[in-house]
Design an enzyme around this catalytic site. Structure first.
Site, PDB file in Angstrom:
ATOM      1  N   TYR A 180     -13.938 -14.164 -18.822  1.00 57.48           N
ATOM      2  CA  TYR A 180     -13.414 -13.843 -20.656  1.00 57.48           C
ATOM      3  C   TYR A 180     -12.182 -14.353 -21.365  1.00 57.48           C
ATOM      4  O   TYR A 180     -12.032 -15.419 -21.040  1.00 57.48           O
ATOM      5  CB  TYR A 180     -12.533 -12.606 -20.152  1.00 57.48           C
ATOM      6  CG  TYR A 180     -13.183 -11.207 -18.917  1.00 57.48           C
ATOM      7  CD1 TYR A 180     -14.369 -10.401 -19.424  1.00 57.48           C
ATOM      8  CD2 TYR A 180     -13.232 -10.909 -17.119  1.00 57.48           C
ATOM      9  CE1 TYR A 180     -14.955  -9.000 -19.571  1.00 57.48           C
ATOM     10  CE2 TYR A 180     -14.099 -10.210 -16.848  1.00 57.48           C
ATOM     11  CZ  TYR A 180     -14.279  -9.205 -18.155  1.00 57.48           C
ATOM     12  OH  TYR A 180     -15.714  -8.423 -17.526  1.00 57.48           O
ATOM     13  N   GLY A 339     -12.142  -1.808  -5.110  1.00 53.79           N
ATOM     14  CA  GLY A 339     -12.659  -0.997  -5.850  1.00 53.79           C
ATOM     15  C   GLY A 339     -13.683   0.167  -5.697  1.00 53.79           C
ATOM     16  O   GLY A 339     -12.928   1.210  -5.642  1.00 53.79           O
ATOM     17  N   CYS A 363     -18.638   2.669   0.881  1.00 55.15           N
ATOM     18  CA  CYS A 363     -19.326   2.079  -0.649  1.00 55.15           C
ATOM     19  C   CYS A 363     -20.350   1.282   0.104  1.00 55.15           C
ATOM     20  O   CYS A 363     -20.309   0.755   0.900  1.00 55.15           O
ATOM     21  CB  CYS A 363     -18.653   1.439  -1.056  1.00 55.15           C
ATOM     22  SG  CYS A 363     -19.406   0.136  -2.609  1.00 55.15           S
ATOM     23  N   CYS A 366     -24.746  -0.763  -4.340  1.00 57.83           N
ATOM     24  CA  CYS A 366     -25.405  -0.351  -4.673  1.00 57.83           C
ATOM     25  C   CYS A 366     -25.080  -0.322  -6.239  1.00 57.83           C
ATOM     26  O   CYS A 366     -26.114  -1.076  -7.199  1.00 57.83           O
ATOM     27  CB  CYS A 366     -26.268   1.198  -5.161  1.00 57.83           C
ATOM     28  SG  CYS A 366     -25.191   2.098  -5.616  1.00 57.83           S
ATOM     29  N   CYS A 370     -20.852   2.487 -11.002  1.00 56.01           N
ATOM     30  CA  CYS A 370     -20.179   1.999 -11.605  1.00 56.01           C
ATOM     31  C   CYS A 370     -20.350   0.543 -12.638  1.00 56.01           C
ATOM     32  O   CYS A 370     -20.391   1.300 -13.674  1.00 56.01           O
ATOM     33  CB  CYS A 370     -19.386   1.400 -10.273  1.00 56.01           C
ATOM     34  SG  CYS A 370     -20.817   0.389  -9.019  1.00 56.01           S
ATOM     35  N   CYS A 382     -20.267   7.213  -9.252  1.00 52.13           N
ATOM     36  CA  CYS A 382     -20.496   6.689  -7.761  1.00 52.13           C
ATOM     37  C   CYS A 382     -21.617   7.483  -7.128  1.00 52.13           C
ATOM     38  O   CYS A 382     -22.041   8.066  -7.112  1.00 52.13           O
ATOM     39  CB  CYS A 382     -19.266   7.123  -6.580  1.00 52.13           C
ATOM     40  SG  CYS A 382     -19.515   5.770  -5.364  1.00 52.13           S
ATOM     41  N   ALA A 413     -30.133  15.519  -1.428  1.00 49.72           N
ATOM     42  CA  ALA A 413     -28.887  16.686  -1.757  1.00 49.72           C
ATOM     43  C   ALA A 413     -28.827  17.332  -1.076  1.00 49.72           C
ATOM     44  O   ALA A 413     -27.374  18.284  -0.732  1.00 49.72           O
ATOM     45  CB  ALA A 413     -30.184  17.266  -2.790  1.00 49.72           C
ATOM     46  N   GLU A 432     -35.004  20.882   7.545  1.00 48.41           N
ATOM     47  CA  GLU A 432     -36.364  19.777   7.121  1.00 48.41           C
ATOM     48  C   GLU A 432     -37.226  20.880   6.959  1.00 48.41           C
ATOM     49  O   GLU A 432     -37.580  21.488   7.822  1.00 48.41           O
ATOM     50  CB  GLU A 432     -36.048  19.023   8.303  1.00 48.41           C
ATOM     51  CG  GLU A 432     -36.931  17.629   8.009  1.00 48.41           C
ATOM     52  CD  GLU A 432     -36.160  17.074   5.923  1.00 48.41           C
ATOM     53  OE1 GLU A 432     -36.567  17.836   5.898  1.00 48.41           O
ATOM     54  OE2 GLU A 432     -35.609  16.594   6.036  1.00 48.41           O
TER      55      GLU A 432
END
Length: 432
Positions: A180, A339, A363, A366, A370, A382, A413, A432
């Site tokens: 940066y 994070g 986490c 992936c 984010c 996320c 889902a 299922e």
């Protein structure tokens, strides 16, 4: 407790943290309003991670300068654009964070310079220490003038002063890290100036030195100032980064200069170093995806820890508590920064302390909800936690009567629907 050393107090300057966990600074979008204050989503987002037990909350990047890099507003909080509004919204947030026994630091940036993401580009050409190539575009950047540097330094003092008034316990400076703007001044490959801000290492660090001196003069010597710091750049050439394990000639900051830099930064007044390696030219180091090993910054943090006498923070897929505990025990770091793991599960710390490791939502590194959404200029979220940054609108309301619920379909889902129903007190049956 199995990981007792992760739950011992630690000090950054004058501030005592209740445990060794910090919310690592990220660049979440969608948590500010058009006046540069924190919106309700932002207040809820940070409060939820304090409620989950995290000892130190470090906000995503914010800006104090409104003139040099005009893209800094209104995509994130800004401590000088509308100070009264910033302080008011900050007060609401910091009071709620403090109610859970956590401390909170505001991350403040000098700017992006040559690494400004094209979708976030304001006036053209972008600025840099010298007339050097932009990271993403086939364009040459415009060198900052002395007056602009002085203006940015002054804005840091103003912004930190407003942050202190808003209830923040300290600030973290962004950054002699990841390439940066402040880092571009510090690296000789990027800094080709011949004035007092170029040449020797001390001159290249003058910008960073003036920032901490300005903040300390405005807020007091006991006001903690942390620096985000990359020990090594991992640059092979312009826009070419080194891969893990690759033998290469470092064109950016090497380890020898990095350790000397760390010593100087502490000498200048920085109270802690939040350490990693990499730059935007080797972007996969600073934001390690799933194919990077966990704890990849540990050996570099250990080198810094042995060179300085201030706390060292270590991030980089540190969500394995066994590994985190070993890192603190071995003196590799003092504080473990999480994070993305705290995006995935804001209750990580409380669950770990209660011995409920198996209940922590992991986490998967992936980068979708984010960094992927930041790149698209979308609100942070996320992939494994739909409530991230939407804590209020997706809150689980109390139920009046428990019901049996049929959930048809066992995909992602369906499983998430069944899980939420069970958490709320219903009795789901998954077919299922």
């Amino acid at each position: 407790m199995k990981y007792k050393n992760l739950f011992t107090p630690v000090k950054i300057g004058s501030v005592t943290l209740k445990n060794r966990f910090a919310l690592a600074p990220m660049g979440p979008l969608g948590l500010a309003d058009a006046e540069g204050g924190f919106n309700q989503r932002g207040i809820d987002y940070y409060t939820e991670r304090a409620k989950g037990g995290t000892g130190l909350i470090i906000t995503g990047v914010t800006f104090s300068d409104c003139e040099v890099e005009t893209q800094s507003m209104p995509n994130c909080p800004n401590s000088t654009y509308n100070p009264v509004h910033f302080i008011r919204t900050s007060k609401e947030m910091t009071e709620r964070v403090h109610a859970y026994g956590s401390k909170i630091f505001l991350m403040m940036s000098a700017g992006f310079g040559r690494v400004t993401i094209p979708t976030n580009l304001g006036e053209f050409p972008p600025v840099a220490p010298s007339a050097i190539p932009h990271r993403w575009l086939d364009k040459i950047c415009r060198p900052l003038t002395r007056e602009e540097i002085h203006s940015i330094v002054k804005s840091f003092g103003d912004g930190a002063y407003h942050a202190k008034r808003g209830g923040f316990d300290g600030v973290e400076i962004h950054a002699v890290h990841e390439g940066y703007l402040l880092d571009q001044f510090a690296i000789s490959m990027f800094n080709q100036r011949t004035d007092e801000y170029g040449g020797s290492l001390e001159n290249r660090l003058r910008f960073a030195r003036e920032v901490v001196e300005e903040i300390k003069s405005r807020c007091g010597q006991d006001f903690p100032v942390v620096l985000r710091f990359s020990l090594k750049s991992m640059i092979k050439d312009w826009r070419e980064g080194a891969l893990p394990g690759e033998i290469f000639e470092e064109k950016g900051r090497d380890i020898e200069e990095g350790l000397e830099t760390a010593k100087l930064l502490v000498q200048y007044g920085y109270d802690a170093l939040d350490t990693d390696v990499g730059t935007y030219d080797a972007w996969w180091w600073n934001h390690p995806p799933m194919y990077q090993k966990k704890g990849l910054f540990r050996p570099y943090c250990k080198m810094v820890k042995e060179a300085v006498d201030v706390p060292v923070l270590c991030a980089g897929r540190m969500d394995n508590p066994e590994m985190a505990s070993e890192a603190v025990e071995a003196g590799e770091c003092d504080i473990v920064s999480l994070g993305r793991p705290l995006l995935a599960d804001p209750d990580y710390v409380n669950k770990l302390r209660a011995g409920k490791w198996e209940q922590i939502r992991p986490c998967i590194s992936c980068q979708e909800g984010c960094m992927g959404r930041v790149q698209e200029f979308s609100m942070i979220n996320c992939a494994v936690n739909p409530q991230a940054a939407r804590e209020r609108v997706t809150a689980y309301e109390p139920i009046l009567k428990s019901r049996r619920v049929m959930v048809v379909g066992g995909g992602a889902a369906g499983c998430e629907a069944a899980r939420v129903l069970a958490v709320r007190g219903h009795k789901p049956e998954l077919f299922e």
